[in-house]
Scaffold this motif. Structure first.
Motif, short mmCIF file in Angstrom:
data_model
loop_
_atom_site.label_atom_id
_atom_site.label_comp_id
_atom_site.label_asym_id
_atom_site.label_seq_id
_atom_site.Cartn_x
_atom_site.Cartn_y
_atom_site.Cartn_z
N MET A 1 0.82 -1.21 0.00
CA MET A 1 0.00 0.00 0.00
C MET A 1 0.86 1.26 0.00
N ALA A 2 1.96 1.24 0.73
CA ALA A 2 2.83 2.42 0.83
C ALA A 2 3.68 2.63 -0.41
N TYR A 3 3.89 1.57 -1.20
CA TYR A 3 4.80 1.64 -2.34
C TYR A 3 4.23 2.45 -3.49
N HIS A 4 2.90 2.44 -3.69
CA HIS A 4 2.28 3.10 -4.83
C HIS A 4 2.40 4.62 -4.72
N THR A 5 2.87 5.24 -5.80
CA THR A 5 3.03 6.70 -5.81
C THR A 5 2.50 7.35 -7.07
N ARG A 6 2.12 6.59 -8.05
CA ARG A 6 1.67 7.16 -9.32
C ARG A 6 0.30 7.82 -9.18
N SER A 7 0.12 8.95 -9.81
CA SER A 7 -1.16 9.66 -9.78
C SER A 7 -1.92 9.39 -11.07
N THR A 8 -3.23 9.42 -11.00
CA THR A 8 -4.07 9.24 -12.17
C THR A 8 -4.20 10.56 -12.92
N ASN A 9 -4.92 10.57 -14.04
CA ASN A 9 -5.05 11.77 -14.86
C ASN A 9 -5.75 12.92 -14.13
N GLY B 1 -5.28 13.70 -11.15
CA GLY B 1 -4.42 14.22 -10.10
C GLY B 1 -4.50 13.50 -8.78
N HIS B 2 -5.38 12.52 -8.65
CA HIS B 2 -5.51 11.78 -7.41
C HIS B 2 -4.61 10.55 -7.43
N LEU B 3 -4.11 10.21 -6.26
CA LEU B 3 -3.22 9.06 -6.14
C LEU B 3 -3.99 7.77 -6.33
N SER B 4 -3.50 6.94 -7.26
CA SER B 4 -4.12 5.64 -7.49
C SER B 4 -3.51 4.65 -6.51
N LYS B 5 -4.09 4.52 -5.35
CA LYS B 5 -3.54 3.67 -4.32
C LYS B 5 -4.51 2.54 -3.98
N PRO B 6 -3.99 1.37 -3.72
CA PRO B 6 -4.88 0.24 -3.40
C PRO B 6 -5.36 0.31 -1.96
N THR B 7 -6.57 -0.17 -1.73
CA THR B 7 -7.04 -0.34 -0.37
C THR B 7 -6.40 -1.58 0.22
N PHE B 8 -6.66 -1.81 1.50
CA PHE B 8 -6.11 -3.00 2.15
C PHE B 8 -6.59 -4.26 1.43
N ILE B 9 -7.88 -4.31 1.11
CA ILE B 9 -8.44 -5.49 0.44
C ILE B 9 -7.86 -5.64 -0.96
N GLN B 10 -7.71 -4.54 -1.69
CA GLN B 10 -7.16 -4.60 -3.03
C GLN B 10 -5.71 -5.07 -3.03
N ALA B 11 -4.92 -4.55 -2.07
CA ALA B 11 -3.52 -4.97 -1.98
C ALA B 11 -3.42 -6.45 -1.64
N ALA B 12 -4.26 -6.92 -0.73
CA ALA B 12 -4.26 -8.33 -0.37
C ALA B 12 -4.66 -9.19 -1.56
N SER B 13 -5.66 -8.73 -2.31
CA SER B 13 -6.12 -9.47 -3.49
C SER B 13 -5.04 -9.52 -4.55
N GLU B 14 -4.29 -8.42 -4.69
CA GLU B 14 -3.20 -8.35 -5.66
C GLU B 14 -2.13 -9.39 -5.35
N VAL B 15 -1.77 -9.51 -4.08
CA VAL B 15 -0.79 -10.50 -3.68
C VAL B 15 -1.31 -11.91 -3.92
N TYR B 16 -2.57 -12.13 -3.61
CA TYR B 16 -3.16 -13.46 -3.73
C TYR B 16 -3.20 -13.92 -5.18
N ARG B 17 -3.41 -12.99 -6.12
CA ARG B 17 -3.54 -13.36 -7.53
C ARG B 17 -2.20 -13.55 -8.22
N GLU B 18 -1.10 -13.13 -7.59
CA GLU B 18 0.19 -13.26 -8.23
C GLU B 18 0.51 -14.72 -8.49
N ALA B 19 1.06 -14.97 -9.68
CA ALA B 19 1.37 -16.35 -10.07
C ALA B 19 2.77 -16.42 -10.66
#
Length: 332
Positions: A147-155, A157-175
């Motif tokens: 969650m802390a690693y993401h720094t890129r902003s969207t068009n 101007g808001h930071l595109s950052k994952p929520t706790f659930i999204q970050a956990a889901s991202e890790v779970y889907r990695e293959a």
């Protein structure tokens, strides 16, 4: 023994459930307070350690840490400095609660009296308690780093950052295609398919290895300094240290422990974000060490150490001091 005396004895029995619960509560609260105090510094340090491309130019100097923090504040406001802090608190309360609670128990077993306190036993008690706590809370730490690693902003101007659930889901889907294991590829694939929880333990081996010198040295210094610099009463019993003494001793303990264990922490951060920088495979321990050495030499293992001191000294000082204050309040 009367009912009142029995309750009083149970309350102060270090191996009783009420004592253990209050010890854990004091430790968990201390960890949350300490982490909140240094949350902005922690965010910057993670970006440096993980070699985030947007902040690589700031790494290596004290001024760079403040410049990085200023950029985060300009782009995302105060909340940007606390990005991932909710996951930090979810992790730090059980982590600190287990660590301090385990230390109280192990200290009681290894050093039931002041005469039995030795530096080896202090180090062992701290190292064991640290390993126990990280074993149970490591997945939460990995999600917090993501969650802390993401720094890129969207068009917009808001930071595109994952929520706790999204970050956990991202890790779970990695293959990943390859695993750091001595097992044949087919067996490894089957292992991670059957136990996807292992995906949440990226960098766990280096974390566990680094926890031994960090927690061991931290509690060793804490116990040593308290034994030698906290005056005794005329009857020979140790006096209760003042909050200022707890802060100073905690600060020194944190600085020494950080110096000893910092290279492990850098390697761990790189491995934790490996799914983002190398999504097609798993980063191995030796590969991560080699990559850091080739890019920056030995200094690469201490990148962000200055901000590490800036963070760890007040954090450890507050953590130990609030822990002791909480134990006094809860009559532990």
């Amino acid at each position: 023994m009367s009912s009142h005396d029995a309750n009083k004895h149970d309350k102060h029995d270090k191996q009783s459930l009420p004592y253990i619960a209050r010890s854990g509560l004091a430790g968990g609260f201390a960890g949350c307070v300490a982490k909140t105090v240094v949350a902005p510094l922690d965010r910057v340090k993670i970006l440096f350690q993980a070699s985030n491309p947007d902040f690589r130019k700031y790494a290596g100097t004290w001024s760079g840490a403040f410049s990085a923090g200023s950029q985060i504040y300009r782009e995302n406001g105060v909340m940007g400095l606390f990005q991932g802090h909710s996951a930090t608190l979810l992790r730090i309360f059980p982590y600190a609660a287990i660590k301090f609670m385990a230390y109280d128990q192990i200290e009681h077993i290894l050093m039931p009296t002041r005469e039995q306190q030795t530096n080896l036993r202090r180090f062992s008690a701290g190292a064991i308690s640290g390993m126990i706590s990280v074993l149970f809370t490591y997945p939460l730490d990995l999600i917090r780093v993501r969650m802390a690693y993401h720094t890129r902003s969207t068009n917009n101007g808001h930071l595109s950052k994952p929520t706790f659930i999204q970050a956990a889901s991202e890790v779970y889907r990695e293959a990943p295609k390859a695993q750091p294991s001595a097992l044949p590829p087919a067996a490894t694939t089957t292992l991670f398919s059957r136990f996807p929880i292992l995906k949440f333990y990226r960098g766990f081996t280096v974390t566990l290895t680094g926890m031994v010198p960090y927690a061991g040295t931290s509690f060793l210094c804490w116990g040593f300094l308290r034994a030698h610099f906290v005056p005794q009463s005329p009857d020979g019993t140790p006096r209760r240290p003042t909050p200022l003494a707890d802060l100073v001793i905690g600060a020194v303990s944190g600085a020494v422990a950080q110096t000893v264990s910092y290279p492990y922490e850098v390697v761990r951060r790189r491995m934790q974000v490996g799914g983002l920088t190398h999504p097609d495979r798993w980063m191995r321990w030796d590969e991560t060490v080699r990559t850091i050495w080739q890019s920056r030499g030995w200094r690469g293992f201490y990148i962000g150490l200055s901000i590490g001191y800036l963070k760890i000294v007040p954090m450890t000082a507050v953590s130990f001091a609030v822990w002791q204050w909480g134990k006094r309040i809860l009559d532990v």
